[in-house]
Scaffold this motif. Sequence first.
Motif, PDB file in Angstrom:
ATOM      1  N   ARG A 116       0.829  -1.213   0.000  1.00 53.16           N
ATOM      2  CA  ARG A 116       0.000   0.000   0.000  1.00 53.16           C
ATOM      3  C   ARG A 116       0.859   1.256   0.000  1.00 53.16           C
ATOM      4  O   ARG A 116       0.576   2.209  -0.720  1.00 53.16           O
ATOM      5  CB  ARG A 116      -0.951  -0.006   1.195  1.00 53.16           C
ATOM      6  CG  ARG A 116      -2.111  -0.959   1.023  1.00 53.16           C
ATOM      7  CD  ARG A 116      -3.150  -0.807   2.128  1.00 53.16           C
ATOM      8  NE  ARG A 116      -2.635  -1.117   3.456  1.00 53.16           N
ATOM      9  CZ  ARG A 116      -2.569  -2.340   3.968  1.00 53.16           C
ATOM     10  NH1 ARG A 116      -2.947  -3.380   3.262  1.00 53.16           N
ATOM     11  NH2 ARG A 116      -2.124  -2.516   5.193  1.00 53.16           N
ATOM     12  N   GLY A 169       0.416   1.346  -3.747  1.00 48.64           N
ATOM     13  CA  GLY A 169      -0.923   1.927  -3.622  1.00 48.64           C
ATOM     14  C   GLY A 169      -0.899   3.441  -3.686  1.00 48.64           C
ATOM     15  O   GLY A 169      -1.783   4.067  -4.270  1.00 48.64           O
ATOM     16  N   ALA A 207      -6.550   0.674  -3.117  1.00 50.59           N
ATOM     17  CA  ALA A 207      -6.006   2.033  -3.265  1.00 50.59           C
ATOM     18  C   ALA A 207      -6.752   2.799  -4.349  1.00 50.59           C
ATOM     19  O   ALA A 207      -7.057   3.987  -4.182  1.00 50.59           O
ATOM     20  CB  ALA A 207      -4.514   1.974  -3.579  1.00 50.59           C
TER      21      ALA A 207
END
Length: 127
Positions: free
Chosen positions: A58, A62, A97
């Motif tokens: 992430r 992301g 995301a």
Amino acid sequence: MTNAPILIRVADVTGGPFAVSAVDAQRLYERIAPLLRAGTPVALSFAGIEVLIGAFVRAALGALCADFPVVRLEELLSLRDITPDDRDVVERAMRNARAYYASPAAYDAAWAAEMGEAEAVQEATLP
């Protein structure tokens, strides 16, 4: 004719087989983002990575969803040498995301409401 991608070995950025550190994730993001901004294709190699966690993905990948349209990421960013399980981690993190960055205020408000912070968020955002 497209340019050959720049190969970035995730293990070179992490310094070993563990892709778990937020600091390493930020360093990976900082290596990838300028290349993508310049229109340079990037191939991420996960060779040598034994542990990959969603928080790392992430933070490293992301976050790119805030800066680049999905189509652009699909054109310029590719994954290599990645296990099926780790590919699932990456795909799930990227899907989440993309959803978040499509409407961050709505997600933030929903999270605040879930955590009982709705009034504080509303007060903080008033002019």
